[in-house]
Design a protein around this motif. Structure first.
Motif, mmCIF file in Angstrom:
data_model
loop_
_atom_site.group_PDB
_atom_site.id
_atom_site.type_symbol
_atom_site.label_atom_id
_atom_site.label_comp_id
_atom_site.label_asym_id
_atom_site.label_seq_id
_atom_site.Cartn_x
_atom_site.Cartn_y
_atom_site.Cartn_z
ATOM 1 N N PHE A 75 0.855 -1.176 0.000
ATOM 2 C CA PHE A 75 0.000 0.000 0.000
ATOM 3 C C PHE A 75 0.895 1.231 0.000
ATOM 4 O O PHE A 75 1.835 1.317 0.790
ATOM 5 N N ASN A 76 0.599 2.161 -0.898
ATOM 6 C CA ASN A 76 1.316 3.431 -0.971
ATOM 7 C C ASN A 76 0.380 4.557 -0.556
ATOM 8 O O ASN A 76 -0.744 4.659 -1.089
ATOM 9 N N GLY A 77 0.814 5.371 0.365
ATOM 10 C CA GLY A 77 -0.031 6.472 0.799
ATOM 11 C C GLY A 77 0.709 7.430 1.706
ATOM 12 O O GLY A 77 1.856 7.202 2.095
ATOM 13 N N VAL A 78 0.024 8.518 2.037
ATOM 14 C CA VAL A 78 0.559 9.543 2.937
ATOM 15 C C VAL A 78 -0.168 9.419 4.267
ATOM 16 O O VAL A 78 -1.407 9.370 4.298
ATOM 17 N N PRO A 79 0.554 9.312 5.396
ATOM 18 C CA PRO A 79 -0.121 9.140 6.686
ATOM 19 C C PRO A 79 -0.980 10.345 7.043
ATOM 20 O O PRO A 79 -0.557 11.494 6.915
ATOM 21 N N VAL A 80 -2.185 10.043 7.492
ATOM 22 C CA VAL A 80 -3.138 11.090 7.874
ATOM 23 C C VAL A 80 -3.349 11.117 9.379
ATOM 24 O O VAL A 80 -3.431 12.196 9.986
ATOM 25 N N ALA A 81 -3.423 9.932 9.985
ATOM 26 C CA ALA A 81 -3.680 9.886 11.431
ATOM 27 C C ALA A 81 -3.225 8.544 11.981
ATOM 28 O O ALA A 81 -3.214 7.528 11.275
ATOM 29 N N PHE A 82 -2.857 8.559 13.261
ATOM 30 C CA PHE A 82 -2.566 7.333 14.005
ATOM 31 C C PHE A 82 -3.616 7.202 15.093
ATOM 32 O O PHE A 82 -3.899 8.162 15.823
ATOM 33 N N LEU A 83 -4.212 6.010 15.198
ATOM 34 C CA LEU A 83 -5.330 5.814 16.107
ATOM 35 C C LEU A 83 -5.005 4.744 17.144
ATOM 36 O O LEU A 83 -4.422 3.703 16.819
ATOM 37 N N ILE A 84 -5.388 5.028 18.380
ATOM 38 C CA ILE A 84 -5.318 4.061 19.470
ATOM 39 C C ILE A 84 -6.701 3.981 20.088
ATOM 40 O O ILE A 84 -7.262 5.000 20.511
ATOM 41 N N ASP A 85 -7.263 2.779 20.109
ATOM 42 C CA ASP A 85 -8.626 2.570 20.600
ATOM 43 C C ASP A 85 -9.626 3.427 19.846
ATOM 44 O O ASP A 85 -10.604 3.933 20.424
ATOM 45 N N GLY A 86 -9.395 3.618 18.538
ATOM 46 C CA GLY A 86 -10.319 4.383 17.710
ATOM 47 C C GLY A 86 -10.193 5.881 17.825
ATOM 48 O O GLY A 86 -10.926 6.607 17.151
ATOM 49 N N LYS A 87 -9.262 6.378 18.643
ATOM 50 C CA LYS A 87 -9.099 7.821 18.826
ATOM 51 C C LYS A 87 -7.798 8.268 18.163
ATOM 52 O O LYS A 87 -6.761 7.617 18.290
ATOM 53 N N PRO A 90 2.079 14.114 9.798
ATOM 54 C CA PRO A 90 2.791 12.945 9.274
ATOM 55 C C PRO A 90 4.012 12.539 10.091
ATOM 56 O O PRO A 90 4.251 11.340 10.300
ATOM 57 N N ALA A 91 4.788 13.519 10.571
ATOM 58 C CA ALA A 91 5.968 13.193 11.366
ATOM 59 C C ALA A 91 5.563 12.529 12.678
ATOM 60 O O ALA A 91 6.197 11.557 13.123
ATOM 61 N N ASP A 92 4.504 13.035 13.308
ATOM 62 C CA ASP A 92 4.042 12.437 14.554
ATOM 63 C C ASP A 92 3.451 11.043 14.327
ATOM 64 O O ASP A 92 3.635 10.130 15.144
ATOM 65 N N VAL A 93 2.731 10.886 13.213
ATOM 66 C CA VAL A 93 2.163 9.575 12.886
ATOM 67 C C VAL A 93 3.284 8.552 12.704
ATOM 68 O O VAL A 93 3.204 7.416 13.198
ATOM 69 N N TRP A 94 4.340 8.951 11.997
ATOM 70 C CA TRP A 94 5.466 8.045 11.772
ATOM 71 C C TRP A 94 6.163 7.701 13.091
ATOM 72 O O TRP A 94 6.585 6.553 13.299
#
Length: 551
Positions: free
Chosen positions: A132-144, A150-154
């Motif tokens: 899968f190729n894409g740009v990170p939008v969000a990182f989720l823990i328990d749906g939140k 992008p830097a924080d998501v990585w």
């Protein structure tokens, strides 16, 4: 004539070296990560991925009619300057679950703009959907959402991905090892009941004892399955807490971290980072199992199967070939029968390999294997144990295929031993067998090993017979494991040659599979070269040992 022979030799060497160069160059480049390119066409389509190939072609002028008026004129001018030629690039966009395709051809005159996004991620997944190729939008823990930059998501991904993969591997180990052990014990108890019914009858005390044991095992197995399922559910629930959302081509996709094998920002990775990814991919390729319908992951089961089958074939074909050659050269008297045997051996070397596969399927699998099942594995019928393809029957089939090579090479080696050595042995009072064992065979051993080397090279690369007598697309377990009796020659196996055929001609994504074909071919060549080099070293040692005794 000398120049003609030298020219023919030069052409042959050029073709061999050229073939090896192409395989080596393409195979070694497969795992090197490239940058991600994002192009936006005049029609509004957005493609993000790695450029895997480019070429020049003559586009149909009708293609320009689909461009906007503002882009149509510059496109015609560009084609006119290049005499009607244009460049197009094949972009590995992946994202099959979103677009139902893996690659896109994009011509230069179709592109409105292109860039290399800083945070374009390449995600290698454990599922059959592939990359899968894409740009990170969000990182989720328990749906939140806990990170949207992008830097924080990585950073969050790197923090949690390691523990998630450890839990995933633990779950796989529980399912395969502990769950498999419970299932095997259930199967043994069921077979014990069936065996008691066949041998003693359904009303016998032995049958009643086996039925009682089966009930006991089933009760225990139910509790064990419940315990293992609870542990697996706990691991799955913990992993399900973590997910990452990515954007690609105007769409978004939620990826559970448990499905991610490897990820990297393609346009932010330096040389040493790329080298680390390259090394990691090679290690996975050599030590892991296939994934994504054999187009990614490793080929360790195929490496093991190829080496085991080749060695087992050599252990079978060399003794029989040497004994046959000894009889024909040292004991048999010339006559019509021996002449017919020699003609048959020479003709056998020219029989198509698929014929040997049909013979192996009919004789070894159905006749011998079926007989073994009737004698020793009646309780497992109608499911065959030895009455189907497996490592043992594949090795015996290829042993028959390579038998003429060993016989001819051994005969030539025996004939090369000077007659004076035999006569000297007889003069010292040695018998014929003593002369063969102590004088002839040791000095013929280098030639015998030459025949074995040729047989190994021939057998290891065969595919057609194996498709009938044991090679499979994916083997669930190796023929050697920790389960008693530890060696299971009746099991099917994977083979590098069959793997090349499967990936190259049976894959749904031929473009993505093409690099793996070259890499697997390179590995097969390296494996055969290693086996042959080992035999050559042994042959050279024997040749030096007996060189002083030649006269």
């Amino acid at each position: 004539m000398v120049w003609l022979q030298g020219g023919a030799l030069a052409v042959c060497l050029f073709m061999i070296v050229g073939l090896l160069y192409v395989v080596f160059r393409q195979g070694m480049a497969t795992f090197w990560p490239g940058p991600s390119l994002q192009v936006r066409t005049h029609g509004g389509a957005v493609y993000l991925g790695e450029v895997v190939r480019e070429e020049r072609y003559r586009p149909d002028p009708a293609l320009l009619d689909g461009l906007p008026e503002s882009a149509r004129g510059p496109a015609r001018d560009a084609l006119a300057r290049e005499d009607g030629w244009a460049r197009r690039r094949l972009i590995y966009t992946a994202n099959f679950d979103l677009t139902q395709t893996h690659h896109h051809w994009v011509s230069d005159f179709e592109i409105a703009d292109e860039e290399r996004p800083e945070w374009a991620l390449v995600i290698e997944r454990a599922t059959n959907d592939g990359r899968f190729n894409g740009v990170p939008v969000a990182f989720l823990i328990d749906g939140k959402e806990v990170a949207t930059d992008p830097a924080d998501v990585w950073a969050k991904f790197n923090e949690h991905h390691g523990p998630v993969r450890q839990r995933f591997q633990r779950r796989v180990k529980i399912e395969k090892d502990q769950g498999g052990a419970v299932s095997r014990r259930e199967e043994e108890a069921r077979l014990g009941l069936r065996r008691a019914e066949l041998e003693h009858g359904a009303g016998s005390p032995e049958y009643a004892a086996a039925a009682s044991k089966l009930d006991e095992v089933n009760d225990w197995a139910a509790k064990e399955h419940d315990r293992l399922n609870d542990e697996i559910a706990h691991l799955n629930g913990e992993n399900a807490r973590y997910a990452m959302r990515l954007a690609a081509g105007g769409q978004q996709k939620m990826l559970p971290l448990a499905d991610v094998v490897r990820a990297y920002p393609a346009n932010r990775v330096g040389y040493w980072g790329k080298l680390g990814i390259y090394t990691s991919r090679w290690w996975e390729f050599l030590t892991d199992e296939p994934r994504n319908i054999n187009s990614e992951g490793g080929v360790f089961p195929a490496i093991w199967g190829t080496a085991a089958m080749t060695l087992l074939m050599s252990l079978v074909v060399v003794p029989f070939g040497v004994l046959a050659a000894l009889y024909l050269r040292e004991y048999a008297k010339a006559g019509p029968v021996i002449s017919a045997v020699r003609i048959a051996i020479n003709n056998l070397a020219g029989v198509p390999s698929i014929v040997f596969g049909v013979f192996g399927l009919g004789f070894f699998c159905y006749i011998i294997g079926g007989s073994l099942d009737d004698l020793f594995f009646r309780s497992r019928l109608p499911s065959p144990t030895y009455g189907t393809g497996g490592l043992l029957w594949a090795s015996l089939t290829l042993a028959l295929l390579t038998l003429p090579v060993v016989i001819v090479a051994t005969e030539e080696a025996l004939a090369a031993v000077p007659r004076s050595m035999r006569e000297g042995s007889y003069a010292c009072g040695a018998s014929k067998w003593q002369t063969i064992r102590r004088i002839v065979l040791p000095r013929a051993m280098p030639g015998i090993l030459t025949g074995m080397i040729l047989a190994m090279a021939r057998g290891a690369g065969e595919v057609a017979p194996l498709m009938l007598v044991g090679a499979v697309k994916l083997a669930p377990s190796l023929p050697v494991d920790s389960e008693f009796p530890f060696v299971h020659p009746q099991r099917s196996f994977m083979h590098l040659g069959f793997h090349i055929y499967d990936v190259g001609f049976q894959s749904q994504d031929s473009e993505s599979a093409k690099p793996m074909v070259f890499t697997t071919t390179l590995l097969l060549i390296a494996l055969i070269a290693t086996l042959n080099a080992t035999a050559m070293l042994l042959r050279n040692r024997l040749r030096r040992r007996y060189a002083a005794g030649q006269f």
